[in-house]
Design a protein around this motif. Structure first.
Motif, PDB file in Angstrom:
ATOM      1  N   LEU A  32      -4.139 -13.226   7.217  1.00 53.40           N
ATOM      2  CA  LEU A  32      -5.179 -12.435   7.025  1.00 53.40           C
ATOM      3  C   LEU A  32      -4.978 -11.019   8.083  1.00 53.40           C
ATOM      4  N   ASN A  33      -4.090 -11.114   8.840  1.00 54.03           N
ATOM      5  CA  ASN A  33      -4.038  -9.972   9.868  1.00 54.03           C
ATOM      6  C   ASN A  33      -2.487  -9.213   9.909  1.00 54.03           C
ATOM      7  N   ALA A  34      -2.325  -8.066   9.692  1.00 53.57           N
ATOM      8  CA  ALA A  34      -1.028  -7.526   9.983  1.00 53.57           C
ATOM      9  C   ALA A  34      -0.973  -6.245  10.737  1.00 53.57           C
ATOM     10  N   ASP A  35      -0.132  -6.117  11.387  1.00 55.34           N
ATOM     11  CA  ASP A  35       0.387  -4.884  12.084  1.00 55.34           C
ATOM     12  C   ASP A  35       1.547  -3.910  11.441  1.00 55.34           C
ATOM     13  N   PHE A  36       1.493  -2.596  11.613  1.00 49.73           N
ATOM     14  CA  PHE A  36       2.600  -1.910  11.017  1.00 49.73           C
ATOM     15  C   PHE A  36       2.526  -0.766  11.668  1.00 49.73           C
ATOM     16  N   ARG A  37       3.722  -0.015  11.272  1.00 50.73           N
ATOM     17  CA  ARG A  37       4.371   1.369  11.989  1.00 50.73           C
ATOM     18  C   ARG A  37       3.412   2.346  11.352  1.00 50.73           C
ATOM     19  N   TYR A  38       3.045   3.224  11.930  1.00 53.19           N
ATOM     20  CA  TYR A  38       2.441   4.514  11.396  1.00 53.19           C
ATOM     21  C   TYR A  38       3.059   5.072  10.587  1.00 53.19           C
ATOM     22  N   LEU A  39       2.745   6.018   9.625  1.00 52.72           N
ATOM     23  CA  LEU A  39       3.636   6.905   8.480  1.00 52.72           C
ATOM     24  C   LEU A  39       3.661   8.256   9.179  1.00 52.72           C
ATOM     25  N   ASN A  40       4.753   8.666   8.907  1.00 55.82           N
ATOM     26  CA  ASN A  40       5.161  10.223   9.509  1.00 55.82           C
ATOM     27  C   ASN A  40       4.953  11.098   8.524  1.00 55.82           C
ATOM     28  N   LYS A  41       5.297  12.201   8.421  1.00 57.46           N
ATOM     29  CA  LYS A  41       4.966  13.533   7.728  1.00 57.46           C
ATOM     30  C   LYS A  41       5.814  13.230   6.377  1.00 57.46           C
ATOM     31  N   ASN A  42       6.896  12.444   6.283  1.00 55.23           N
ATOM     32  CA  ASN A  42       7.644  12.205   5.278  1.00 55.23           C
ATOM     33  C   ASN A  42       7.223  10.825   4.321  1.00 55.23           C
ATOM     34  N   GLY A  43       6.013  10.391   5.027  1.00 50.55           N
ATOM     35  CA  GLY A  43       5.506   9.214   4.324  1.00 50.55           C
ATOM     36  C   GLY A  43       6.292   7.880   4.554  1.00 50.55           C
ATOM     37  N   LYS A  44       6.929   7.922   5.808  1.00 54.13           N
ATOM     38  CA  LYS A  44       7.769   6.727   5.948  1.00 54.13           C
ATOM     39  C   LYS A  44       7.448   6.240   7.376  1.00 54.13           C
ATOM     40  N   SER A  45       7.530   4.977   7.468  1.00 49.63           N
ATOM     41  CA  SER A  45       7.155   4.277   8.907  1.00 49.63           C
ATOM     42  C   SER A  45       7.915   5.074   9.923  1.00 49.63           C
ATOM     43  N   PHE A  46       7.386   5.036  11.095  1.00 52.35           N
ATOM     44  CA  PHE A  46       8.079   5.527  12.463  1.00 52.35           C
ATOM     45  C   PHE A  46       7.790   4.795  13.405  1.00 52.35           C
ATOM     46  N   GLN A  47       8.927   4.651  14.202  1.00 51.66           N
ATOM     47  CA  GLN A  47       8.757   4.039  15.487  1.00 51.66           C
ATOM     48  C   GLN A  47       8.010   4.932  16.440  1.00 51.66           C
ATOM     49  N   GLY A  48       6.817   5.077  16.892  1.00 52.27           N
ATOM     50  CA  GLY A  48       6.601   6.098  18.016  1.00 52.27           C
ATOM     51  C   GLY A  48       4.916   6.165  17.959  1.00 52.27           C
ATOM     52  N   VAL A  49       4.278   6.989  18.568  1.00 54.24           N
ATOM     53  CA  VAL A  49       2.880   6.978  18.885  1.00 54.24           C
ATOM     54  C   VAL A  49       2.115   8.080  18.105  1.00 54.24           C
ATOM     55  N   SER A  50       0.670   7.775  17.734  1.00 57.76           N
ATOM     56  CA  SER A  50      -0.141   8.505  17.203  1.00 57.76           C
ATOM     57  C   SER A  50      -0.169   9.984  17.637  1.00 57.76           C
ATOM     58  N   SER A  51       0.069  10.276  18.825  1.00 59.17           N
ATOM     59  CA  SER A  51       0.122  11.686  19.182  1.00 59.17           C
ATOM     60  C   SER A  51       1.311  12.480  19.035  1.00 59.17           C
ATOM     61  N   SER A  52       2.279  11.676  18.356  1.00 54.30           N
ATOM     62  CA  SER A  52       3.456  12.371  17.991  1.00 54.30           C
ATOM     63  C   SER A  52       3.553  13.719  17.081  1.00 54.30           C
ATOM     64  N   ASP A  53       4.154  14.421  17.039  1.00 54.81           N
ATOM     65  CA  ASP A  53       4.149  15.613  16.099  1.00 54.81           C
ATOM     66  C   ASP A  53       4.477  15.363  14.589  1.00 54.81           C
ATOM     67  N   VAL A  54       5.433  14.022  14.554  1.00 55.80           N
ATOM     68  CA  VAL A  54       5.464  13.646  13.307  1.00 55.80           C
ATOM     69  C   VAL A  54       4.417  12.814  12.567  1.00 55.80           C
ATOM     70  N   PHE A  55       3.699  12.306  13.434  1.00 56.15           N
ATOM     71  CA  PHE A  55       2.551  11.494  13.022  1.00 56.15           C
ATOM     72  C   PHE A  55       1.556  11.978  11.921  1.00 56.15           C
ATOM     73  N   ASP A  57      -1.738  12.276  10.281  1.00 57.86           N
ATOM     74  CA  ASP A  57      -3.029  11.805  10.374  1.00 57.86           C
ATOM     75  C   ASP A  57      -3.611  11.397   8.930  1.00 57.86           C
ATOM     76  N   ALA A  58      -3.551  12.250   7.782  1.00 61.62           N
ATOM     77  CA  ALA A  58      -4.171  12.332   6.542  1.00 61.62           C
ATOM     78  C   ALA A  58      -3.432  10.966   5.987  1.00 61.62           C
ATOM     79  N   LYS A  59      -2.096  10.970   6.064  1.00 62.87           N
ATOM     80  CA  LYS A  59      -1.241   9.688   5.277  1.00 62.87           C
ATOM     81  C   LYS A  59      -1.998   8.371   5.937  1.00 62.87           C
ATOM     82  N   ASN A  60      -2.178   8.515   7.271  1.00 58.96           N
ATOM     83  CA  ASN A  60      -2.605   7.267   8.035  1.00 58.96           C
ATOM     84  C   ASN A  60      -3.994   6.917   7.646  1.00 58.96           C
ATOM     85  N   LYS A  61      -4.686   7.784   7.567  1.00 60.31           N
ATOM     86  CA  LYS A  61      -6.178   7.776   7.184  1.00 60.31           C
ATOM     87  C   LYS A  61      -6.323   7.263   5.722  1.00 60.31           C
TER      88      LYS A  61
END
Length: 117
Positions: A32-55, A57-61
């Motif tokens: 019932l619990n899952a972690d996932f990589r955030y989405l970047n501006k291309n709609g793909k998951s990326f290995q990085g932080v939410s303060s990154s320029d490619v994060f 915000d709208a897609k993750n929201k």
């Protein structure tokens, strides 16, 4: 995602990270619990932080909004004020967490479906 016995699904307990060790709450929330990589501006998951320029915000929201709609109501994104998300839980700058406190699951024994070629 949390494993069948509620432990870190990635490895043996001795190699499991302390951050992920309780994702299944010791068998009480298995799967019932899952972690996932955030989405970047291309709609793909990326290995990085939410303060990154490619994060993105709208897609993750939107991802969290959809998760909430389908019953995931134990959601973490550190520092993000999305609907249904606890922004104060630390350790979620580089990945999001969705969890379900109670979703009525059904066990399906057999599915009668026509296969379309």
């Amino acid at each position: 995602m949390s494993s069948e016995n509620g432990s870190d699904p990635t490895s043996t307990p001795s190699k499991a990270s302390s951050h992920h060790a309780g994702h299944g709450h010791k068998g009480k929330q298995s799967g019932l619990n899952a972690d996932f990589r955030y989405l970047n501006k291309n709609g793909k998951s990326f290995q990085g932080v939410s303060s990154s320029d490619v994060f993105d915000d709208a897609k993750n929201k939107e991802f969290f909004t959809i998760a909430l709609k389908y019953g995931f109501n134990k959601n973490y994104a550190t520092g993000k004020t999305y609907s249904g998300v606890n922004s104060k839980v630390g350790g979620h700058y580089d990945h999001g967490h969705i969890g379900a406190l109670s979703i009525p699951f059904e066990t399906v024994e057999k599915i009668d479906a026509k296969i379309v070629q």
